[in-house]
Scaffold this motif. Structure first.
Motif, short mmCIF file in Angstrom:
data_model
loop_
_atom_site.label_atom_id
_atom_site.label_comp_id
_atom_site.label_asym_id
_atom_site.label_seq_id
_atom_site.Cartn_x
_atom_site.Cartn_y
_atom_site.Cartn_z
N ASP A 90 -33.97 -12.22 5.90
CA ASP A 90 -34.71 -11.42 5.96
C ASP A 90 -36.05 -11.52 6.57
O ASP A 90 -37.07 -10.76 6.60
CB ASP A 90 -35.22 -10.94 4.34
N ARG A 91 -36.40 -12.85 6.96
CA ARG A 91 -37.70 -13.37 7.43
C ARG A 91 -37.80 -12.77 8.80
O ARG A 91 -36.90 -12.67 9.57
CB ARG A 91 -37.71 -14.83 7.34
N SER A 92 -38.94 -12.31 9.04
CA SER A 92 -39.20 -11.84 10.43
C SER A 92 -39.78 -13.00 11.35
O SER A 92 -40.29 -13.83 10.86
CB SER A 92 -40.48 -10.81 10.27
N GLU A 93 -39.43 -12.77 12.66
CA GLU A 93 -39.78 -13.71 13.53
C GLU A 93 -41.38 -13.29 13.99
O GLU A 93 -41.37 -12.23 14.33
CB GLU A 93 -38.88 -13.48 14.92
N VAL A 94 -42.21 -14.06 14.11
CA VAL A 94 -43.40 -14.00 14.59
C VAL A 94 -43.69 -14.52 16.06
O VAL A 94 -43.33 -15.63 16.45
CB VAL A 94 -44.47 -14.70 13.63
N ILE A 95 -44.12 -13.84 16.74
CA ILE A 95 -44.33 -14.01 18.22
C ILE A 95 -45.97 -14.64 18.45
O ILE A 95 -46.90 -14.21 17.88
CB ILE A 95 -44.30 -12.70 19.12
N LEU A 96 -45.92 -15.95 19.08
CA LEU A 96 -47.20 -16.55 19.32
C LEU A 96 -47.54 -16.29 20.92
O LEU A 96 -46.96 -16.29 21.59
CB LEU A 96 -47.04 -17.96 19.12
N ASP A 97 -48.97 -16.28 21.05
CA ASP A 97 -49.61 -16.23 22.45
C ASP A 97 -49.65 -17.64 22.89
O ASP A 97 -49.16 -18.58 22.71
CB ASP A 97 -50.77 -15.44 22.28
N LYS A 98 -50.39 -17.67 24.15
CA LYS A 98 -50.43 -18.99 24.78
C LYS A 98 -51.18 -19.94 24.09
O LYS A 98 -51.01 -21.19 24.28
CB LYS A 98 -50.87 -18.89 26.41
N ASP A 99 -52.08 -19.71 23.01
CA ASP A 99 -52.96 -20.37 22.09
C ASP A 99 -52.18 -20.68 20.89
O ASP A 99 -52.97 -21.32 20.29
CB ASP A 99 -54.10 -19.97 22.04
#
Length: 89
Positions: A36-45
């Motif tokens: 059920d955990r969501s995937e978190v998208i990270l930026d270049k920083d």
């Protein structure tokens, strides 16, 4: 008479208890299964940006509850200068 009523009302307003928030426990976040955990998208920083604002705020709340729990994040250093000395070596 009217003046006394105003003073009583002002005194009652000033002495009332201030409402405060309770502890943030994020029960809905801690109770999630691995699926059920969501995937978190990270930026270049490497800062969380998505997939939406709700997921990013849930991550922020979750990390806050971990940081306030001394079992998960124990404080080894009580002095900031001691921390700097260890990193210099």
């Amino acid at each position: 008479m009217r003046y006394q009523l105003k003073i009583k009302l002002a005194f009652k307003i000033c002495t009332s208890n201030k409402r405060t928030r309770g502890p943030t426990r994020c029960l809905q976040v801690h109770a999630r299964n691995t699926e059920d955990r969501s995937e978190v998208i990270l930026d270049k920083d490497e800062e969380p940006v998505g997939p939406n604002d709700r997921v990013v705020s849930d991550l922020s709340y979750f990390l806050g509850t971990l940081a306030r729990n001394s079992d998960f994040c124990p404080l080894i250093y009580t002095n900031f200068k001691a921390l700097l000395k260890d990193y210099k070596e």
